[in-house]
Design a protein around this motif. Sequence first.
Motif, PDB file in Angstrom:
ATOM      1  N   VAL A 184       0.739  -1.181   0.079  1.00  0.00           N
ATOM      2  CA  VAL A 184       0.043   0.114   0.256  1.00  0.00           C
ATOM      3  C   VAL A 184       0.729   1.247   0.037  1.00  0.00           C
ATOM      4  CG1 VAL A 184      -1.791   1.113   1.579  1.00  0.00           C
ATOM      5  CG2 VAL A 184      -1.539  -1.248   1.616  1.00  0.00           C
ATOM      6  N   ALA A 185       1.732   1.440   0.805  1.00  0.00           N
ATOM      7  CA  ALA A 185       2.403   2.172   0.698  1.00  0.00           C
ATOM      8  C   ALA A 185       3.408   2.978  -0.253  1.00  0.00           C
ATOM      9  CB  ALA A 185       3.865   2.094   2.295  1.00  0.00           C
ATOM     10  N   ALA A 186       3.575   1.682  -1.656  1.00  0.00           N
ATOM     11  CA  ALA A 186       4.695   1.636  -2.290  1.00  0.00           C
ATOM     12  C   ALA A 186       3.527   2.086  -4.279  1.00  0.00           C
ATOM     13  CB  ALA A 186       5.264   0.401  -2.969  1.00  0.00           C
ATOM     14  N   ARG A 187       2.354   1.853  -3.301  1.00  0.00           N
ATOM     15  CA  ARG A 187       1.061   2.431  -4.241  1.00  0.00           C
ATOM     16  C   ARG A 187       0.835   4.273  -3.966  1.00  0.00           C
ATOM     17  NH1 ARG A 187      -4.834  -0.182  -4.862  1.00  0.00           N
ATOM     18  NH2 ARG A 187      -5.311   1.252  -6.974  1.00  0.00           N
ATOM     19  N   GLU A 188       0.979   4.333  -2.793  1.00  0.00           N
ATOM     20  CA  GLU A 188       0.829   5.077  -2.729  1.00  0.00           C
ATOM     21  C   GLU A 188       1.428   6.783  -3.074  1.00  0.00           C
ATOM     22  OE1 GLU A 188      -0.358   8.705   1.616  1.00  0.00           O
ATOM     23  OE2 GLU A 188       0.185   5.927   1.802  1.00  0.00           O
ATOM     24  N   ALA A 238       9.491   3.508  -8.476  1.00  0.00           N
ATOM     25  CA  ALA A 238       8.431   3.546  -7.778  1.00  0.00           C
ATOM     26  C   ALA A 238       7.468   2.617  -8.182  1.00  0.00           C
ATOM     27  CB  ALA A 238       7.423   4.844  -7.607  1.00  0.00           C
ATOM     28  N   ARG A 239       7.456   2.364  -9.730  1.00  0.00           N
ATOM     29  CA  ARG A 239       6.193   1.677  -9.958  1.00  0.00           C
ATOM     30  C   ARG A 239       6.868   0.385 -10.125  1.00  0.00           C
ATOM     31  NH1 ARG A 239       4.438   5.342 -15.253  1.00  0.00           N
ATOM     32  NH2 ARG A 239       2.925   6.162 -14.201  1.00  0.00           N
ATOM     33  N   LEU A 240       7.998   0.031  -9.772  1.00  0.00           N
ATOM     34  CA  LEU A 240       8.655  -1.102  -9.693  1.00  0.00           C
ATOM     35  C   LEU A 240       8.851  -1.972  -8.571  1.00  0.00           C
ATOM     36  CD1 LEU A 240      10.760  -3.177 -11.076  1.00  0.00           C
ATOM     37  CD2 LEU A 240      12.343  -2.387 -10.392  1.00  0.00           C
ATOM     38  N   ARG A 241       8.767  -0.938  -7.798  1.00  0.00           N
ATOM     39  CA  ARG A 241       8.527  -1.107  -6.006  1.00  0.00           C
ATOM     40  C   ARG A 241       7.320  -1.587  -5.828  1.00  0.00           C
ATOM     41  NH1 ARG A 241      11.607   0.294  -1.715  1.00  0.00           N
ATOM     42  NH2 ARG A 241      10.752  -1.173   0.363  1.00  0.00           N
ATOM     43  N   LEU A 264      -6.066  -2.625  -4.070  1.00  0.00           N
ATOM     44  CA  LEU A 264      -5.753  -2.527  -3.107  1.00  0.00           C
ATOM     45  C   LEU A 264      -6.000  -0.620  -2.563  1.00  0.00           C
ATOM     46  CD1 LEU A 264      -2.204  -3.876  -3.149  1.00  0.00           C
ATOM     47  CD2 LEU A 264      -3.701  -4.424  -1.680  1.00  0.00           C
ATOM     48  N   PRO A 265      -6.630  -0.220  -1.803  1.00  0.00           N
ATOM     49  CA  PRO A 265      -6.083   0.790  -1.537  1.00  0.00           C
ATOM     50  C   PRO A 265      -5.165   2.485  -1.668  1.00  0.00           C
ATOM     51  CG  PRO A 265      -5.956  -0.002   0.901  1.00  0.00           C
ATOM     52  CD  PRO A 265      -6.017  -0.791   0.206  1.00  0.00           C
ATOM     53  N   GLY A 266      -5.880   3.302  -1.781  1.00  0.00           N
ATOM     54  CA  GLY A 266      -4.638   4.286  -2.462  1.00  0.00           C
ATOM     55  C   GLY A 266      -3.757   4.803  -1.876  1.00  0.00           C
ATOM     56  N   ARG A 267      -3.730   5.067  -0.036  1.00  0.00           N
ATOM     57  CA  ARG A 267      -2.803   5.176   0.145  1.00  0.00           C
ATOM     58  C   ARG A 267      -3.118   4.383   1.781  1.00  0.00           C
ATOM     59  NH1 ARG A 267      -4.302  10.959   1.130  1.00  0.00           N
ATOM     60  NH2 ARG A 267      -2.215  10.740   2.693  1.00  0.00           N
ATOM     61  N   LEU A 268      -2.456   4.627   2.910  1.00  0.00           N
ATOM     62  CA  LEU A 268      -2.247   3.998   3.831  1.00  0.00           C
ATOM     63  C   LEU A 268      -2.776   4.542   4.882  1.00  0.00           C
ATOM     64  CD1 LEU A 268       1.386   3.752   5.215  1.00  0.00           C
ATOM     65  CD2 LEU A 268       0.308   2.155   4.357  1.00  0.00           C
ATOM     66  N   VAL A 441       8.048  11.952   0.063  1.00  0.00           N
ATOM     67  CA  VAL A 441       8.068  10.371  -0.102  1.00  0.00           C
ATOM     68  C   VAL A 441       8.422   9.947   0.916  1.00  0.00           C
ATOM     69  CG1 VAL A 441       9.753   8.796  -0.959  1.00  0.00           C
ATOM     70  CG2 VAL A 441       8.502  10.234  -2.300  1.00  0.00           C
ATOM     71  N   ALA A 442       9.451  10.300   1.964  1.00  0.00           N
ATOM     72  CA  ALA A 442      10.189  10.034   3.552  1.00  0.00           C
ATOM     73  C   ALA A 442       8.583   9.650   4.522  1.00  0.00           C
ATOM     74  CB  ALA A 442      10.475  11.004   4.069  1.00  0.00           C
ATOM     75  N   ALA A 443       7.821  11.331   4.528  1.00  0.00           N
ATOM     76  CA  ALA A 443       6.680  10.694   5.706  1.00  0.00           C
ATOM     77  C   ALA A 443       6.015  10.003   4.420  1.00  0.00           C
ATOM     78  CB  ALA A 443       6.223  11.546   4.790  1.00  0.00           C
ATOM     79  N   ILE A 444       5.767   9.428   3.715  1.00  0.00           N
ATOM     80  CA  ILE A 444       5.291   7.750   3.793  1.00  0.00           C
ATOM     81  C   ILE A 444       6.001   6.702   4.173  1.00  0.00           C
ATOM     82  CG2 ILE A 444       3.810   6.536   1.529  1.00  0.00           C
ATOM     83  CD1 ILE A 444       3.421   8.617   0.049  1.00  0.00           C
TER      84      ILE A 444
END
Length: 495
Positions: A184-188, A238-241, A264-268, A441-444
């Motif tokens: 989910v974090a990677a998707r966000e 990020a897409r690869l991850r 999956l949801p779009g964000r944590l 990005v670091a906050a996510i």
Amino acid sequence: MTPAARMVGRRPTPPRRLVALVLASSTLGGCVYFSPDGAMGPVAGRVSQSIGMEAVKIDSPAAAAYARSRVDALLSRPLDADRAVQIALLNNRGLQTAYNALGVSEAEFVQASLPPNPAFGFSRTTTGSELEIERRVVANVLALITLPLRTEIARSQFEADRQRAIEATFRLAAETRRAYYRAVAARETVTFLEQARLSADAAADLMRKLGGTGEAKKLDQARAGAFYAEVSNALAQARLRAGTEREALTRLMGLWGSDLNFRLPGRLPAMPRIQTVQQAEEAAVRQRVDLIAARLELDAVARAYGLTDATRFISILSASGRRSESRDRAAPLEPRRVSRGFEVELQVPLFDLGESNVRAAADIYRDGVNRLIEKAVDVRSEARAAYLTYRASHDIATLYQTRILPLRRTINEQVQLEYNGMLIDVFELLTTARESIQSNVAAIAAKRDFFIAGIDFQCAIIGGGVSGGSVGIGTTIATAGAVPGPQAVAGGDGD
């Protein structure tokens, strides 16, 4: 009918005392039967109590159909962490192998509680006109005497294996939760960088247009173009991850075919309140399933050591009841000659006095004690370290949400105003945009790390293994460098 005739027609019986001994031995170790659910009752109860999930052993078409229906129902909605874990517990075949191993352990326990099978022998010999018939019942007396202790040893080992099955369930649940939050974090992150690239593309396009009219320098156009390329590169990574993290979650949930379209949801989710456990290390010592299993295994070794010491001088001890009868075939009316008795076979320890077995058992027991103490020390330390990481990751993630990101928004607004008023140049505007992307990005990543640290803390208390690849503070800072900072840009320009 004559006595001789009655003797000829009577069916000889084996020695009653030995038969009674063999039959009575079945009660020495207590009655042990197979459980109707394949020893899964206590496992399912502990899993439900500790993590609120359902554990099912798929050992019949009905159980398989039930698990499939539950998985379909859970996949019909967007996944949250609990649904992902429940799917894994119902659908992961690796976990089913742990439950199968528990069934094998139960079978070994039941078998160990049974008395040894007696051996029945029959012989018929003739010497001239003499016919001799012999019947024997042979039982392992040593195995009968030690049956209760061997049953208790098997019981301890079986209980240890049950704890191992619970630990395997906890481990899969924890790994699935970690994989879920990472996915989910990677998707966000992908969603955020897609928005950032749109802004970078607009800025680069504007610089190109201004450059065509002579209002923007070539240096400013190059900087805007480089910024767009850097954001695009970070988005690709990020897409690869996101793809690899989703596949990791897919493997843990055991999905394939049409099930791969899960949502999956779009964000944590929002950060929950921090858990507080008084004296976490004491709770871990009491509840950790791997430590409980180690204690049970040590108990089995201790009982086995007592058994080895008690039987050190007796390697083979068997008794047999014997009944033989003979008659002269030339005189069939003569009464048969019947003889009864018993024999005991004992291996005399002339060379091997059992000392090697006793010494080996003693060292095995001491090895188990040392390993158990070492594990207890590790469990306490893991609980303390997991709690420290959990609290620190909570503070870091909260700082991003309450201080850093609001300040970044304020900085972006002010820089944009100054740029519109031609008080600053493009370089400062792009530098501020880079810093803002890094902070977001670091906050996510910090929020993701908090959820993973919470899972590790729970595992440190109940078992299931602390994440070996847990993302820590240092990795969070490194993640923020996905988009080069102002120092890297300035260095490039200086060259």
